[in-house]
Scaffold this active site. Structure first.
Site, PDB file in Angstrom:
ATOM      1  N   ARG A 188       1.566  -0.537   6.287  1.00 28.93           N
ATOM      2  CA  ARG A 188       1.191   0.249   5.108  1.00 28.93           C
ATOM      3  C   ARG A 188      -0.039   1.103   5.387  1.00 28.93           C
ATOM      4  O   ARG A 188      -0.319   2.057   4.656  1.00 28.93           O
ATOM      5  CB  ARG A 188       0.921  -0.677   3.921  1.00 28.93           C
ATOM      6  CG  ARG A 188       2.134  -1.478   3.482  1.00 28.93           C
ATOM      7  CD  ARG A 188       1.730  -2.592   2.525  1.00 28.93           C
ATOM      8  NE  ARG A 188       1.156  -2.087   1.295  1.00 28.93           N
ATOM      9  CZ  ARG A 188       0.530  -2.856   0.402  1.00 28.93           C
ATOM     10  NH1 ARG A 188       0.369  -4.152   0.624  1.00 28.93           N
ATOM     11  NH2 ARG A 188       0.055  -2.316  -0.711  1.00 28.93           N
ATOM     12  N   LYS A 192      -6.532   2.831  -2.155  1.00 32.32           N
ATOM     13  CA  LYS A 192      -6.559   1.372  -2.291  1.00 32.32           C
ATOM     14  C   LYS A 192      -6.621   0.728  -0.902  1.00 32.32           C
ATOM     15  O   LYS A 192      -6.284   1.385   0.094  1.00 32.32           O
ATOM     16  CB  LYS A 192      -5.325   0.901  -3.061  1.00 32.32           C
ATOM     17  CG  LYS A 192      -3.979   1.256  -2.413  1.00 32.32           C
ATOM     18  CD  LYS A 192      -2.831   0.837  -3.324  1.00 32.32           C
ATOM     19  CE  LYS A 192      -1.505   1.050  -2.647  1.00 32.32           C
ATOM     20  NZ  LYS A 192      -0.366   0.717  -3.528  1.00 32.32           N
ATOM     21  N   HIS A 193      -7.124  -0.510  -0.775  1.00 31.02           N
ATOM     22  CA  HIS A 193      -7.569  -1.488  -1.757  1.00 31.02           C
ATOM     23  C   HIS A 193      -9.047  -1.736  -1.483  1.00 31.02           C
ATOM     24  O   HIS A 193      -9.374  -2.334  -0.464  1.00 31.02           O
ATOM     25  CB  HIS A 193      -6.802  -2.788  -1.630  1.00 31.02           C
ATOM     26  CG  HIS A 193      -5.307  -2.622  -1.669  1.00 31.02           C
ATOM     27  ND1 HIS A 193      -4.555  -2.216  -0.563  1.00 31.02           N
ATOM     28  CD2 HIS A 193      -4.418  -2.810  -2.682  1.00 31.02           C
ATOM     29  CE1 HIS A 193      -3.272  -2.187  -0.897  1.00 31.02           C
ATOM     30  NE2 HIS A 193      -3.154  -2.539  -2.175  1.00 31.02           N
ATOM     31  N   HIS A 242      -1.667 -11.995  -2.511  1.00 33.39           N
ATOM     32  CA  HIS A 242      -0.701 -12.510  -3.476  1.00 33.39           C
ATOM     33  C   HIS A 242      -0.702 -14.036  -3.480  1.00 33.39           C
ATOM     34  O   HIS A 242      -0.278 -14.661  -4.453  1.00 33.39           O
ATOM     35  CB  HIS A 242       0.716 -12.016  -3.139  1.00 33.39           C
ATOM     36  CG  HIS A 242       0.900 -10.541  -3.292  1.00 33.39           C
ATOM     37  ND1 HIS A 242       0.572  -9.648  -2.303  1.00 33.39           N
ATOM     38  CD2 HIS A 242       1.396  -9.806  -4.329  1.00 33.39           C
ATOM     39  CE1 HIS A 242       0.844  -8.418  -2.710  1.00 33.39           C
ATOM     40  NE2 HIS A 242       1.343  -8.478  -3.926  1.00 33.39           N
ATOM     41  N   ASP A 246      -6.132  -4.346  -8.668  1.00 38.63           N
ATOM     42  CA  ASP A 246      -4.828  -4.667  -8.113  1.00 38.63           C
ATOM     43  C   ASP A 246      -4.140  -5.577  -9.138  1.00 38.63           C
ATOM     44  O   ASP A 246      -4.768  -6.024 -10.106  1.00 38.63           O
ATOM     45  CB  ASP A 246      -4.976  -5.370  -6.763  1.00 38.63           C
ATOM     46  CG  ASP A 246      -3.749  -5.217  -5.872  1.00 38.63           C
ATOM     47  OD1 ASP A 246      -2.681  -4.838  -6.399  1.00 38.63           O
ATOM     48  OD2 ASP A 246      -3.853  -5.491  -4.668  1.00 38.63           O
TER      49      ASP A 246
END
Length: 595
Positions: A194, A227-228, A240, A313
């Protein structure tokens, strides 16, 4: 006349008269100041609970449920009763498989929600590789690391512009992209491809170009998000699942992690998303950056001078929920300086907690109003008072863009990176007597289908292909090794994508043992990584190694053509693989001559 309707007419008239201001929300023409009379008048028409609700965005899946369904009643409660400020469209999961929404279903659903909402909703999407992340039928841009490997800054600018155009056509206003993380940890389980890479200057260049592209056409106004913050690239924990930690010194943070965010601010980024990770060099307390005043107000607001919208987030991630309930997390985030609460686990509880925090003196009405004014200014800037609905008649023409498909494919082609090539195995010299083993991540996955199709079209009879998934029986795995031992060349095409809640970017199940067994056959083997470029660390004895830095269908097409020598191989590795390769490595190959 209804008070709210009266204001809408006043605000629409005032919108066109807003002066430009450096603290305005939005960077395109006619940005709107949170202090403008129209915004302040709008704010004065709202109750305290409604003001708080404007700071909350909740998740949907972009499809129209039956009006009697539990899902629809939930959405209706959020919009009609609570008056939340926005919604984010996520993927739906059916039978363990992630599925995108259909374009017309998204538009229909969003129009329905907008009609129900007294105040226009601001619609958000995680469009790191364009709307194709969430909506089917849209151009499939590769992952960011493919852009880093291609070295094409202009391609990132184009992606930003095209994403903004498609987003507005589908009813989206706020893009949660680009990713400004510098991926300098090979074990990072959630950023990886990413990111544009591990060189902060290169990441900053792509981030800046994307922002410029997204802001290039005033007709397609969107909010763009870096982000982040303050940088999620140097952690080995998926936020997560738990609270990650970035243990770098403040000096290293200034020289690496913060560089792309500083560039984003300089290039007029509209919003910045926080990270649920601990950063001891900035915040000594073991708490997420999302709820740290030292990180959000002290660093981002005061030191870096960011005046735009700060959004959390997703607040249902365990990096936050393991420490705080929805009410306390919401209050702490606002205390820290955040403006928008993304996906609190219970919006009713969050709103009530903030109301009580104001009564108790933890928060002030002025503090809440500052954030609400930014959101209202953004809605004015985006033109939502004049047009909040999607024109469904234009959707097909808007998302059918051959030029975007071509540009996406070009990036994928140029991103293919050949890192080792024992015996000059790539491109394949004798495809008809080669074997290909495709390792997918899910039994029902579409992964590898385009890759296999491209290969079969060129060698329909002779090329042997096996497509395996983690549930493949042991007997079939053993038979695959037997098959491969009779081939002249074996290509193992392995899909390893970053996924939330997985916790790693390794091959699943028995696949690692399968690859080692294939290597042990002594047949010339090329490992082709679709996704995670660090995969080679698990297989040090592999003969040749090639990476696409992306798992999209455009990357599958590019890999097939590169293997068969139909396109040149030009990619340069945008990250280092400790003990194996350094940034910039890449064996260059011209188009093969099979005559």
């Amino acid at each position: 006349m209804h008070r709210c309707l009266s204001f809408l007419l006043i605000a629409v008239a005032a919108f066109g008269q807003q002066a430009r201001t450096p603290t305005a929300v939005g960077t395109a023409t006619a940005a709107v100041s949170p202090n403008s009379p129209s915004v302040q008048h709008w704010l004065s028409t709202m109750s305290q609970r409604d003001r708080i609700a404007q700071l909350i965005s909740m998740a949907c899946v972009g499809e129209m449920p039956a009006t009697r369904s539990r899902d629809f009643q939930k959405f209706r409660h959020w919009v009609v009763d609570l008056h939340i400020g926005g919604m984010i469209v996520n993927n739906r999961v059916v039978g363990g498989q992630v599925r995108n929404a259909e374009p017309y279903a998204v538009a229909t659903f969003l129009n329905r929600m907008q009609r129900l909402s007294r105040i226009p909703l601001i619609i958000q999407g995680d469009f790191e590789r364009g709307p194709s992340m969430r909506v089917s039928g849209t151009p499939k841009f590769p992952y960011n690391m493919a852009y880093g490997a291609s070295g094409d800054i202009e391609a990132s600018r184009y992606e930003g512009a095209e994403t903004a155009r498609e987003a507005r056509a589908l009813g989206f206003h706020w893009i949660f992209a680009p990713d400004a993380d510098v991926n300098n940890n090979p074990d990072n389980p959630i950023i990886n491809i990413r990111s544009y890479g591990e060189d902060p200057q290169v990441v900053a260049a792509h981030v800046s170009a994307y922002i410029e592209g997204a802001h290039s056409d005033p007709k397609n106004r969107v909010l763009v998000t870096a982000k982040h913050f303050p940088g999620h690239g140097d952690t080995d924990v998926d936020s997560h699942l738990g609270l990650g930690r970035v243990t770098a010194s403040r000096e290293r943070m200034d020289a690496v992690e913060l560089v792309p965010f500083k560039a984003a601010i300089e290039h007029g980024v509209d919003s910045i998303m926080t990270a649920h990770l601990a950063v001891p060099s900035i915040e000594p307390e073991e708490i997420p950056a999302t709820v740290s005043p030292k990180v959000i107000t002290g660093l981002l607001r005061e030191e870096l001078g960011f005046k735009g919208i700060i959004v959390t987030d997703a607040m249902d991630m365990q990096g936050l929920t393991k420490l705080f309930g929805p009410g306390e997390a919401s209050v702490r985030a606002l205390e820290a300086g955040v403006d928008v609460l993304l996906m609190p686990t219970d919006p009713d509880v969050a709103i009530t907690a903030v109301v009580n925090a104001i009564k108790e003196g933890r928060l002030t009405r002025k503090r809440i109003d500052q954030s609400v004014a930014k959101i209202l200014a953004a809605k004015l800037h985006l033109g939502l008072l004049r047009q909040r609905f999607v024109n469904t008649e234009n959707i097909a023409d808007s998302i059918d863009n051959p030029d975007a498909d071509e540009r996406a494919q070009s990036v994928a082609n140029h991103a293919v990176t050949l890192l080792s090539n024992q015996g000059d195995a790539v491109p394949l010299k004798d495809p008809d007597h080669s074997c290909v083993v495709v390792l997918t991540e899910n039994r029902y996955s579409q992964q590898g289908r385009q890759f296999v199709l491209e290969l079969k079209q060129r060698s329909p009879q002779a090329l042997q292909v096996r497509v395996l998934d983690p549930t493949t029986p042991a007997a079939e795995l053993a038979d695959t090794v037997t098959m491969a031992s009779g081939c002249k060349v074996v290509v193992v095409a392995a899909f390893v994508t970053v996924n939330a809640y997985r916790g790693n970017v390794a091959l699943p199940g028995e696949f690692p043992n399968l690859v080692r067994s294939l290597i042990d056959t002594r047949v010339a083997l090329t490992l082709l990584s679709f996704g995670n470029p660090y995969l080679v660390r698990s297989f040090p004895n592999v003969g040749s190694y090639m990476a696409t830095l992306s798992t999209t269908s455009s990357s599958e097409i590019a890999a097939a053509k590169a293997l068969l020598g139909e396109i040149p191989i030009k990619g340069r590795l945008p990250v280092s693989v400790p003990g194996y390769f350094k940034v910039g490595d890449g064996i260059q190959k011209e188009v093969a001559n099979h005559d």
